[in-house]
Design a protein around this motif. Structure first.
Motif, mmCIF file in Angstrom:
data_model
loop_
_atom_site.group_PDB
_atom_site.id
_atom_site.type_symbol
_atom_site.label_atom_id
_atom_site.label_comp_id
_atom_site.label_asym_id
_atom_site.label_seq_id
_atom_site.Cartn_x
_atom_site.Cartn_y
_atom_site.Cartn_z
ATOM 1 N N THR A 77 8.016 -1.887 -5.328
ATOM 2 C CA THR A 77 6.649 -2.577 -6.051
ATOM 3 C C THR A 77 6.235 -3.087 -7.242
ATOM 4 O O THR A 77 6.877 -2.251 -8.058
ATOM 5 N N ASP A 117 1.094 -8.727 4.148
ATOM 6 C CA ASP A 117 1.710 -6.975 4.009
ATOM 7 C C ASP A 117 3.221 -7.265 4.415
ATOM 8 O O ASP A 117 3.446 -8.194 5.392
ATOM 9 N N ASP A 150 -4.569 0.548 7.661
ATOM 10 C CA ASP A 150 -5.237 -0.482 7.353
ATOM 11 C C ASP A 150 -4.137 -2.014 6.735
ATOM 12 O O ASP A 150 -3.396 -1.359 5.556
ATOM 13 N N GLU A 172 -1.128 -8.470 -8.561
ATOM 14 C CA GLU A 172 -1.200 -6.965 -7.836
ATOM 15 C C GLU A 172 0.348 -7.400 -7.104
ATOM 16 O O GLU A 172 0.984 -8.464 -7.943
ATOM 17 N N SER A 186 1.035 -1.349 -0.127
ATOM 18 C CA SER A 186 -0.056 0.117 -0.200
ATOM 19 C C SER A 186 1.351 1.323 -0.190
ATOM 20 O O SER A 186 0.197 2.498 -0.581
ATOM 21 N N ARG A 230 1.451 2.729 2.513
ATOM 22 C CA ARG A 230 1.609 3.693 3.853
ATOM 23 C C ARG A 230 2.457 4.081 4.659
ATOM 24 O O ARG A 230 2.939 2.872 5.081
#
Length: 444
Positions: A321, A310, A305, A391, A271, A273
């Motif tokens: 990534t 993760d 989240d 992903e 993500s 974050r």
């Protein structure tokens, strides 16, 4: 039997090592000899081996039975499964993986050597270096096992001839050097008789090097991964329904490498974050720092989240990534891996859908040449693949991290493990030719 005190055991280092070699090269006998002569066999175990050996009409105990525990293995006289054994001497503790020699079980060698710091590759002195020897050396090189021991076994059957040993050692060392194996130690042995396994051989006074056990006890082992890229794959999110901790939210997992500190800025991938570590729980107690292999729970300042799969990393040291992964793989399934093959890719604690985009080359073990665009990989093949994932994944180079630089491909239909992969690993090869007929029409 000599005993080791608790204080002595706690002060010793741990060595993980694997044995490999062709069928009937004597791997299980070597392991049995190591356990027997180092006084690491319990009395009831030895008695059981003696009973089975006597029932077969053997005069001496068959020490291979100390590791070949499966009924099918005993009946066939070969190792099928990876047999793990744990033993210790006053100088070091050991976790040993005795891997199969038969070509159809090469996949098990990948499992046994994946966490090893040293590989013992056996060669029958009568047969020399064979294809399976080269395959095991290639796998050890791909898995970046830092130390290799060439154990030239059954020297008693060639009259303890120094020239035979020297020729085999020279051929294998040259091959291993081409593969990039950093260190090879060659030792002439007879596992059946015990020459140079635990005790020096009186039959080979021309050899002045260490015995197998002496080398295992003294080879340098670097377990300190605290200075590597810090990585924590999240296994579980802890939210106890407790009046004492109504707002507790912890992210649990085993630290794959590096160390984490309270107050450190971290990023959650994929993500992106960011937050700071507000606390670290280890075995239910708060600590200021935790490091590799410890299972911990991280608490963060911000409520973001995060879920299983993760990866928590230091913000200053976050890997990129990507959805496009190029790697060297060892195919372990009976069914071939083909272009366009739809698979599941498991990296750390995350599993995502993926597709095989290209198979640029397959390694030929005889001369280390590359066969371009083979179209598929069959069982025990080593080759290059390009994979597109559904992903983005935060992957490291396998050269930087054996934990976060590796993955497995899984058959989505029945859960079979298809392939073990090492990100970025490759042998020297010409630039692959672009296949203009390649179909890019995937769903992701």
């Amino acid at each position: 039997m000599s005993t080791i005190t608790t204080e002595e055991l706690s002060a010793t280092t741990l060595l993980r090592f694997a044995t490999a070699g062709s069928v009937d090269d004597g791997k299980s006998t070597l392991v049995g000899r190591l356990l027997h002569d180092s006084k690491s066999v319990l009395t009831d175990q030895l008695e059981a081996v003696e009973r089975v050996s006597a029932s077969r009409g053997q005069e001496a105990p068959d020490l291979a039975l100390l590791t070949d525990g499966l009924r099918a293995e005993r009946e066939q006289g070969i190792t099928i499964d990876v047999a793990y054994r744990y033993f210790a001497t006053p100088r070091r503790r050991f976790i040993l993986a005795d891997t199969p020699g038969h070509v159809q079980y090469t996949r098990n060698m990948v499992t046994g050597a994946s966490t090893a710091e040293l590989t013992v590759i056996l060669v029958d002195a009568r047969n020399g270096v064979v294809e399976q020897t080269r395959r095991h050396a290639a796998i050890a090189a791909l898995l970046r096992v830092p130390h290799a021991v060439l154990a030239v076994n059954k020297m008693d059957l060639v009259g303890y001839d120094e020239k035979v040993f020297a020729a085999i050692a020279e051929e294998f060392t040259a091959y291993a050097t081409e593969l990039g194996v950093p260190e090879v130690t060659a030792i002439p042995i007879s596992a059946l008789v015990g020459d140079n396994v635990v005790e020096p051989s009186a039959n080979m006074d021309w050899y002045g090097g260490p015995t197998v056990l002496e080398h295992l006890e003294t080879v340098p082992v670097a377990h300190d991964l605290s200075h590597c890229h810090a990585r924590l794959p999240v296994q579980y999110v802890i939210r106890p329904q407790s009046a004492d901790h109504p707002d507790y939210r912890g992210y649990a997992g085993q630290i794959a490498a590096g160390s984490f500190h309270v107050g450190e800025a971290v990023t959650v991938l994929p993500s992106g974050r960011s937050s700071k570590i507000s606390g670290i729980d280890l075995l239910g107690e708060p600590v200021d720092v935790a490091w590799t292999t410890q299972s911990v729970t991280l608490l963060l300042e911000d409520d973001i989240d995060i879920s299983r799969g993760d990866l928590i990393v230091p913000s200053k040291d976050a890997p990129p990534t990507t959805q496009d992964i190029e790697a060297t793989v060892c195919h372990v399934a009976d069914a071939p891996l083909t272009l366009g093959h739809r698979v599941l890719l498991k990296h750390g604690t995350r599993t995502v859908k993926a597709i095989v985009k290209d198979i640029p080359s397959r390694l030929t073990l005889d001369d280390l040449s590359l066969h371009p665009h083979p179209g598929q990989l069959v069982a025990n093949d080593i080759g290059r693949v390009k994979i597109r994932t559904a992903e983005p994944l935060p992957v490291d180079s396998y050269a930087d991290s054996r934990r976060t630089g590796s993955f497995i491909l899984i058959d989505p239909n029945d859960g079979t493990t298809l392939t073990a992969g090492m990100v970025g690993e490759s042998f020297a090869a010409p630039d692959p030719v672009k296949d203009e007929s390649e179909d890019d029409g995937w769903d992701f």
